[in-house]
Motif scaffolding. Sequence first.
Motif, PDB file in Angstrom:
ATOM      1  N   GLN A  44      -5.446   0.131   1.425  1.00  0.00           N
ATOM      2  CA  GLN A  44      -5.873   1.337   1.487  1.00  0.00           C
ATOM      3  C   GLN A  44      -4.617   2.456   1.044  1.00  0.00           C
ATOM      4  O   GLN A  44      -3.733   2.283   1.775  1.00  0.00           O
ATOM      5  CB  GLN A  44      -6.448   1.987   2.998  1.00  0.00           C
ATOM      6  CG  GLN A  44      -6.908   3.311   2.935  1.00  0.00           C
ATOM      7  CD  GLN A  44      -8.136   3.517   2.189  1.00  0.00           C
ATOM      8  OE1 GLN A  44      -8.697   2.426   1.700  1.00  0.00           O
ATOM      9  NE2 GLN A  44      -8.637   4.719   2.114  1.00  0.00           N
ATOM     10  N   HIS A  45      -4.843   2.997   0.073  1.00  0.00           N
ATOM     11  CA  HIS A  45      -3.660   3.947  -0.353  1.00  0.00           C
ATOM     12  C   HIS A  45      -2.524   3.114  -0.728  1.00  0.00           C
ATOM     13  O   HIS A  45      -1.149   3.448  -0.334  1.00  0.00           O
ATOM     14  CB  HIS A  45      -3.222   5.037   0.595  1.00  0.00           C
ATOM     15  CG  HIS A  45      -4.278   5.946   0.765  1.00  0.00           C
ATOM     16  ND1 HIS A  45      -4.943   6.812  -0.314  1.00  0.00           N
ATOM     17  CD2 HIS A  45      -5.060   6.410   2.021  1.00  0.00           C
ATOM     18  CE1 HIS A  45      -5.965   7.606   0.273  1.00  0.00           C
ATOM     19  NE2 HIS A  45      -5.897   7.355   1.795  1.00  0.00           N
ATOM     20  N   GLU A  46      -2.659   1.918  -1.129  1.00  0.00           N
ATOM     21  CA  GLU A  46      -1.226   0.942  -1.647  1.00  0.00           C
ATOM     22  C   GLU A  46      -0.792   0.412  -0.606  1.00  0.00           C
ATOM     23  O   GLU A  46       0.033  -0.272  -0.564  1.00  0.00           O
ATOM     24  CB  GLU A  46      -0.347   1.795  -2.630  1.00  0.00           C
ATOM     25  CG  GLU A  46      -0.810   2.408  -3.910  1.00  0.00           C
ATOM     26  CD  GLU A  46      -1.760   1.071  -4.785  1.00  0.00           C
ATOM     27  OE1 GLU A  46      -1.148  -0.215  -5.017  1.00  0.00           O
ATOM     28  OE2 GLU A  46      -2.911   1.587  -5.190  1.00  0.00           O
ATOM     29  N   ASN A  47      -1.339   0.612   0.644  1.00  0.00           N
ATOM     30  CA  ASN A  47      -1.065  -0.152   1.971  1.00  0.00           C
ATOM     31  C   ASN A  47      -1.831  -1.250   2.497  1.00  0.00           C
ATOM     32  O   ASN A  47      -3.015  -1.250   2.243  1.00  0.00           O
ATOM     33  CB  ASN A  47      -0.783   0.824   3.318  1.00  0.00           C
ATOM     34  CG  ASN A  47       0.391   1.887   2.755  1.00  0.00           C
ATOM     35  OD1 ASN A  47       1.408   1.815   2.276  1.00  0.00           O
ATOM     36  ND2 ASN A  47      -0.143   3.297   2.910  1.00  0.00           N
ATOM     37  N   ILE A  48      -1.014  -2.279   2.793  1.00  0.00           N
ATOM     38  CA  ILE A  48      -1.818  -3.333   3.524  1.00  0.00           C
ATOM     39  C   ILE A  48      -2.308  -2.809   5.047  1.00  0.00           C
ATOM     40  O   ILE A  48      -1.618  -2.323   5.880  1.00  0.00           O
ATOM     41  CB  ILE A  48      -1.052  -4.586   3.745  1.00  0.00           C
ATOM     42  CG1 ILE A  48      -0.763  -5.105   2.438  1.00  0.00           C
ATOM     43  CG2 ILE A  48      -1.855  -5.606   4.494  1.00  0.00           C
ATOM     44  CD1 ILE A  48       0.269  -6.419   2.475  1.00  0.00           C
ATOM     45  N   VAL A  49      -3.769  -2.833   5.322  1.00  0.00           N
ATOM     46  CA  VAL A  49      -4.176  -2.513   6.332  1.00  0.00           C
ATOM     47  C   VAL A  49      -5.110  -3.405   7.260  1.00  0.00           C
ATOM     48  O   VAL A  49      -5.520  -4.523   6.515  1.00  0.00           O
ATOM     49  CB  VAL A  49      -5.070  -1.227   6.040  1.00  0.00           C
ATOM     50  CG1 VAL A  49      -4.150  -0.173   5.947  1.00  0.00           C
ATOM     51  CG2 VAL A  49      -6.135  -1.517   5.155  1.00  0.00           C
TER      52      VAL A  49
END
Length: 196
Positions: free
Chosen positions: A177-182
């Motif tokens: 999500q938004h280039e972040n791992i979540v």
Amino acid sequence: MKKSIFLSSLVIVLIFSGNVVFAQKKKSSTATKTLASNQTVALANSSVPDKKEYVAEQMTDEQALEMVTQQLEAATTTQPAAEEVPQMDENRIYTVVEASAQFPGGVTALNQFLTANIHYPKEAKKDNIAGKVYTKVLIEKDGSVSDVQIIKGLGHGCDEEAVRVIKTTSNWKPARQHENIVRSYYMLQVNFVPAN
């Protein structure tokens, strides 16, 4: 040009309105005195209609101060605020993401894994139970499965078997999500079909 003159007149009227309220209530706070003295200088050469004075008299000091402050900020702001980038909460669990979690090899590989590892429960076999168990699986940032919840089950041992097999899956590609791992939930159904 006319718009800026109108805005300036409006700000002066609002400043005067606030000043009338402050003068009537005679508050002693430092912030109010500073604002009132600044407003008096701005009003030296202006005329204000009686209607505005009456409206200002109906306001509390706090309402007038807030109104004047908002109008002054609106009049002096010339550039729109920059768009804020959302802050990521490290522990938040997402249900909807830009890129969903994936089992290694995709959906086909996941279905093959489940089919190969599901043991049809004896109780379900005896009662000739068939159908789907719907689950919600929590995929962590490291690709592990940390929680499996039954959304709609079949009973007769099928729910427990579905949870057991799903927990043995590993090495998922986590969601982004938004280039972040979540962390994210993954909806998964497990089919139970009696063997012939």
